[in-house]
Design an enzyme around this catalytic site. Structure first.
Site, PDB file in Angstrom:
ATOM      1  N   ASP A 154       0.806  -1.106   0.051  1.00 40.98           N
ATOM      2  CA  ASP A 154       0.007  -0.049  -0.059  1.00 40.98           C
ATOM      3  C   ASP A 154       0.851   1.308   0.064  1.00 40.98           C
ATOM      4  O   ASP A 154       1.880   1.180   0.666  1.00 40.98           O
ATOM      5  CB  ASP A 154      -0.879  -0.127   1.041  1.00 40.98           C
ATOM      6  CG  ASP A 154      -2.102   0.918   1.054  1.00 40.98           C
ATOM      7  OD1 ASP A 154      -2.275   1.499   0.043  1.00 40.98           O
ATOM      8  OD2 ASP A 154      -3.142   0.884   1.796  1.00 40.98           O
ATOM      9  N   HIS A 227      -8.263  -0.607  -9.449  1.00 34.25           N
ATOM     10  CA  HIS A 227      -8.065   0.448  -8.510  1.00 34.25           C
ATOM     11  C   HIS A 227      -6.845   1.249  -8.876  1.00 34.25           C
ATOM     12  O   HIS A 227      -6.995   2.751  -8.537  1.00 34.25           O
ATOM     13  CB  HIS A 227      -7.649  -0.198  -6.940  1.00 34.25           C
ATOM     14  CG  HIS A 227      -7.528   0.493  -6.040  1.00 34.25           C
ATOM     15  ND1 HIS A 227      -8.433   1.251  -5.347  1.00 34.25           N
ATOM     16  CD2 HIS A 227      -6.348   1.006  -5.152  1.00 34.25           C
ATOM     17  CE1 HIS A 227      -8.032   1.986  -4.337  1.00 34.25           C
ATOM     18  NE2 HIS A 227      -6.789   1.678  -4.168  1.00 34.25           N
TER      19      HIS A 227
END
Length: 316
Positions: A154, A227
């Site tokens: 992330d 995403h």
């Protein structure tokens, strides 16, 4: 646009290094001028409390960022209000919706040890007393090599160094609030059974990156609904970035697995555009397929004053 950092008031610890532990606290204000006065006085104490607790473990990288919602700003400090501060904007519909939830005050507490986060949170909330009600509190943790709960790295595309300041710290566009920032938070809960039933290749197409090596998929094979694709913004040929400090959280015994999204920017506009792309789609209908396995259960937008303005707000 780049700015001369010599003339910028010291920001709060927005660009601090990613730590191992975090506590996110969202609270609402109690009614009444006495409570408002207590919160204003508390603004002057925040930095001193961070220093006092942090001195106990100098290598612990303790920091705290404090932000206020639009309604809280009006109640506590009045005019002028930061130019782009407004209530959280909802996107999407039905099960796939970025929801707005109550929240006037945000505390983002980071350190390499949870005991430091815990002690600072105890001191900060204790000083506020009955002037606020905590409506959400999440303890997050670093997951292996900065992995999210769904197993992918992330924050790979986070800006760093001078670029991080340029993308997150307000400049001349709002002279009364130079050195400030905006922060948007959402708590996501994941359907890990459904997610883990997918093949790694299916997961990679949803995220837009390889799972093991964290390499972005080639544009020729990366779906436009991934995403990565939907959260990449460009303006005049230049990528517009935000600074994320997301952390996983969870209670395995209760079947709770989540990600706390927190994004900083010098304007809420790019974060809101990302949410619209994810929840509505770009074009509409081409939404982020990660949302088939992730549900937003909170949402709030806050303004983060510069460190010097935070102390000065005690006198507003």
């Amino acid at each position: 646009m780049p700015q001369d950092t010599k003339d910028v008031p010291e920001p709060q610890a927005i660009c601090s290094p990613i730590t191992r532990s975090v506590i996110y606290i969202v609270a609402t204000l109690a009614a009444g001028e006495a409570h408002a006065a207590k919160v204003r006085a508390w603004c002057e104490d925040v930095a001193a409390l961070v220093r006092s607790v942090g001195k106990r473990v100098p290598s612990g990288n303790l920091s705290c960022v404090c932000g206020f919602s639009a309604s809280a700003w009006d109640t506590l400090f009045g005019a002028p209000r930061p130019a782009q501060l407004h209530a959280f904007r909802e996107f999407g519909e039905g099960e796939r919706r970025a929801v707005a939830t109550p929240g006037d005050l945000l505390l983002h507490i980071r350190a390499d040890q949870m005991d430091l986060c815990f002690e600072l949170a105890t001191q900060l909330v204790g000083r506020l007393g009955d002037a606020v009600t905590v409506v959400d509190e999440v303890q997050g943790f670093r997951y292996f090599d900065l992995r999210s709960m769904v197993g992918f790295v992330d924050g790979t595309e986070n800006p760093t160094g001078r670029e991080a300041v340029d993308f997150t710290v307000i400049g001349d566009e709002d002279p009364a609030f130079v050195g400030g920032s905006y922060v948007l938070v959402q708590k996501y809960l994941h359907d890990m059974s459904g997610w883990n039933a997918l093949s790694v290749e299916e997961q990679e197409r949803i995220i837009g990156r390889t799972k093991l090596s964290d390499i972005e998929l080639d544009e020729a094979v990366k779906p436009t609904s991934s995403h990565s694709a939907l959260t990449t913004l460009e303006e005049n040929g230049r990528e517009i970035k935000i600074l994320r400090d997301n952390m996983p959280f969870g209670r395995p015994g209760m079947g709770e697995f989540g990600t706390y999204f927190i994004g900083y920017a010098r304007s809420p506009a790019p974060i809101e555009q990302m949410l619209e792309n994810m929840f509505v789609g770009r074009p509409p209908g081409n939404y982020d397929r990660l949302l088939d396995y992730s549900r937003a259960v909170t949402g709030g937008l806050f303004f983060v004053p510069s460190a010097s303005l935070l102390e000065q707000l005690a006198e507003r």
